[in-house]
Design a protein around this motif. Structure first.
Motif, mmCIF file in Angstrom:
data_model
loop_
_atom_site.group_PDB
_atom_site.id
_atom_site.type_symbol
_atom_site.label_atom_id
_atom_site.label_comp_id
_atom_site.label_asym_id
_atom_site.label_seq_id
_atom_site.Cartn_x
_atom_site.Cartn_y
_atom_site.Cartn_z
ATOM 1 N N GLU A 134 49.467 27.331 56.801
ATOM 2 C CA GLU A 134 48.446 26.275 56.865
ATOM 3 C C GLU A 134 47.094 26.839 57.319
ATOM 4 O OE1 GLU A 134 48.164 21.673 58.519
ATOM 5 O OE2 GLU A 134 49.672 23.051 59.311
ATOM 6 N N GLY A 135 46.038 26.404 56.640
ATOM 7 C CA GLY A 135 44.698 26.855 56.970
ATOM 8 C C GLY A 135 44.284 28.125 56.257
ATOM 9 N N SER A 136 45.174 28.680 55.432
ATOM 10 C CA SER A 136 44.840 29.905 54.695
ATOM 11 C C SER A 136 43.576 29.695 53.876
ATOM 12 C CB SER A 136 45.993 30.300 53.767
ATOM 13 O OG SER A 136 45.595 31.345 52.892
ATOM 14 N N ARG A 137 42.650 30.652 53.948
ATOM 15 C CA ARG A 137 41.394 30.555 53.204
ATOM 16 C C ARG A 137 41.495 31.210 51.823
ATOM 17 N NH1 ARG A 137 37.960 26.926 54.463
ATOM 18 N NH2 ARG A 137 36.355 28.209 53.439
ATOM 19 N N VAL A 138 42.666 31.713 51.470
ATOM 20 C CA VAL A 138 42.852 32.293 50.143
ATOM 21 C C VAL A 138 42.761 31.173 49.103
ATOM 22 C CG1 VAL A 138 44.454 33.501 48.616
ATOM 23 C CG2 VAL A 138 44.317 34.132 51.042
ATOM 24 N N PRO A 139 41.927 31.297 48.081
ATOM 25 C CA PRO A 139 41.885 30.273 47.030
ATOM 26 C C PRO A 139 43.260 30.109 46.393
ATOM 27 C CG PRO A 139 40.001 31.740 46.850
ATOM 28 C CD PRO A 139 40.923 32.362 47.851
ATOM 29 N N ALA A 140 43.703 28.864 46.284
ATOM 30 C CA ALA A 140 45.076 28.600 45.864
ATOM 31 C C ALA A 140 45.101 27.551 44.756
ATOM 32 C CB ALA A 140 45.909 28.126 47.052
ATOM 33 N N LEU A 141 45.859 27.826 43.719
ATOM 34 C CA LEU A 141 46.019 26.905 42.597
ATOM 35 C C LEU A 141 47.489 26.566 42.432
ATOM 36 C CD1 LEU A 141 45.071 25.490 39.922
ATOM 37 C CD2 LEU A 141 45.500 27.697 38.789
ATOM 38 N N ALA A 176 50.679 34.961 51.468
ATOM 39 C CA ALA A 176 49.383 34.544 51.993
ATOM 40 C C ALA A 176 49.378 34.532 53.518
ATOM 41 C CB ALA A 176 49.027 33.164 51.456
ATOM 42 N N ALA A 177 50.520 34.194 54.113
ATOM 43 C CA ALA A 177 50.625 34.205 55.572
ATOM 44 C C ALA A 177 50.767 35.620 56.113
ATOM 45 C CB ALA A 177 51.820 33.354 56.006
ATOM 46 N N LEU A 178 51.450 36.490 55.360
ATOM 47 C CA LEU A 178 51.732 37.849 55.826
ATOM 48 C C LEU A 178 50.540 38.782 55.666
ATOM 49 C CD1 LEU A 178 53.829 39.980 56.785
ATOM 50 C CD2 LEU A 178 54.407 40.314 54.361
ATOM 51 N N ALA A 179 49.841 38.678 54.536
ATOM 52 C CA ALA A 179 48.764 39.637 54.245
ATOM 53 C C ALA A 179 47.538 38.924 53.675
ATOM 54 C CB ALA A 179 49.272 40.695 53.273
ATOM 55 N N PRO A 180 46.958 37.989 54.425
ATOM 56 C CA PRO A 180 45.845 37.199 53.883
ATOM 57 C C PRO A 180 44.626 38.028 53.517
ATOM 58 C CG PRO A 180 46.041 36.879 56.263
ATOM 59 C CD PRO A 180 47.264 37.618 55.814
ATOM 60 N N ASP A 181 44.382 39.121 54.231
ATOM 61 C CA ASP A 181 43.195 39.938 53.957
ATOM 62 C C ASP A 181 43.329 40.755 52.669
ATOM 63 O OD1 ASP A 181 42.068 38.974 56.265
ATOM 64 O OD2 ASP A 181 42.673 40.698 57.484
#
Length: 282
Positions: free
Chosen positions: A191-198, A100-105
Motif C-alpha cells: 500500500e502506498g507504492s508510488r510505482v505506476p500500476a495498471l 513492488a513491495a520488495l524492490a520499489p526503486d
C-alpha cells in the motif's frame, strides 16, 4: 528462501526491460498468443516459469508470492537489469505486487492482467473446495476456467486450457500456490507504492473484475489505473491478445515519455465498468 534461477526465455532487445509472469493454470506458455505482436524494438521481455511450473516443474520451494518476487530480483541481477517493469497474470499479478513491495526503486511500471489483489482472495467453503481439489481433478480446473470466461468459450478451447494446465504444473506445487495467492494478505506492505500500476480486467470475468480493482488497486496505489477489456474474460492473452498488447504497451511506453498515470480511463474495446464477484482463478 534458497537461491534459484527461474527458467526463462528472452524476446526482443529494447531498452525497456519487462518480466512476464504467468498465473496458476499455466507456465510461461501463457504468453504464447501475444508473442508474435510484441514490440521487440522498444521492449525486451523475459518470460519466466515459476517454481512448480514448466521447466521449473520439479523445483523445490515454498511456492509463495514472496519467494517468487525474490526469485525475480535474483534473475534481474543475472540478466543485468538494474530497472525493469513487470506484467503478471492473475496469481502472477500478486507476485508483481510483492515485487513492488520488495524492490520499489528498481521497478519502473507494474501491470496486472486480471490480478489477484495483494489482500488475497477469500472464498466460501464450497468454492475453496472447488479450487483446492483442482490440483488433482481436471473437471474442477475446467469448471473454474469456464466460470471466469463467462461461459462463452468453446468446449474444445476449455479442454485445451485444462490439458495445458495439467501438463505444465506439478500437482503438489499447484495446491501449495493456492494457499499463498488466495490466503495471504500483504496489502499493507504494498500500500502506498508510488510505482505506476495498471490493472487490466476482462468484462466476462465475474471474479477479478474492474469493480474489485477499484476497491483494491485504486485505493492502495496512488498512481494506479484500471482498464477493462470488453471482449475478454480471465484469460485476455488468449481471448483478446491484440487489445491486451495495445493497452499494456501504451502504458509501458508512458514511462519513457514521462506521462503520469491517472485514475480509470476508457479505450476502444476497453471500459471501466465491472461486476464484483467472489473468488477466481489465478
Amino acid at each position: 528462501m534458497t537461491s534459484f534461477v527461474l527458467p526463462h526465455e528472452v524476446h526482443g532487445d529494447g531498452a525497456h526491460k519487462v518480466f512476464a509472469v504467468h498465473g496458476w493454470f499455466a507456465d510461461r506458455s501463457a504468453y504464447t498468443a501475444v508473442l508474435p505482436d510484441l514490440d521487440r524494438a522498444a521492449f525486451q521481455y523475459a518470460l519466466v516459469d515459476l517454481r512448480g511450473y514448466g521447466e521449473a516443474k520439479d523445483a523445490v520451494g515454498a511456492y509463495t508470492t514472496a519467494e517468487a518476487a525474490a526469485d525475480l530480483v535474483e534473475l534481474a541481477d543475472r540478466l543485468g537489469w538494474e530497472r525493469f517493469s513487470v506484467i503478471g497474470h492473475s496469481m502472477g499479478g500478486a507476485v508483481a505486487q510483492r515485487l513492488a513491495a520488495l524492490a520499489p526503486d528498481r521497478l519502473r511500471r507494474l501491470v496486472g492482467v486480471s490480478p489477484v489483489p495483494a489482500s488475497g482472495l477469500p472464498m466460501p467453503a464450497d468454492q475453496w473446495e472447488l479450487f483446492a481439489d483442482a490440483a488433482h481433478k481436471p473437471e474442477n480446473r475446467r469448471a473454474i476456467i469456464d466460470l471466469t470466461t463467462g461461459g462463452h468459450r468453446p468446449a474444445i478451447w476449455l479442454d485445451r486450457m485444462v490439458a495445458r494446465s495439467l501438463a505444465v504444473s506439478e500437482a503438489k506445487a499447484f495446491r501449495a500456490w493456492l494457499d499463498s495467492w488466495a490466503g495471504e494478505d500483504f496489502h499493507t506492505e504494498a500500500e502506498g507504492s508510488r510505482v505506476p500500476a495498471l490493472a487490466v480486467t476482462g468484462a466476462l470475468d465475474p471474479a477479478l473484475s474492474a469493480a474489485l480493482m477499484r476497491e483494491t488497486w485504486l485505493r492502495w496505489y496512488p498512481r494506479a489505473e484500471v482498464r477493462e477489456l470488453l471482449g475478454a474474460g480471465h484469460y485476455a492473452m488468449d481471448e483478446t491478445p491484440l487489445e491486451l498488447i495495445r493497452v499494456v504497451e501504451d502504458f509501458l511506453r508512458a514511462d519513457d515519455a514521462g506521462a503520469p498515470a491517472s485514475g480509470c480511463s476508457d479505450d476502444s474495446g476497453a471500459a471501466t465498468a465491472g461486476r464484483a464477484g467472489e473468488g477466481g482463478p489465478a
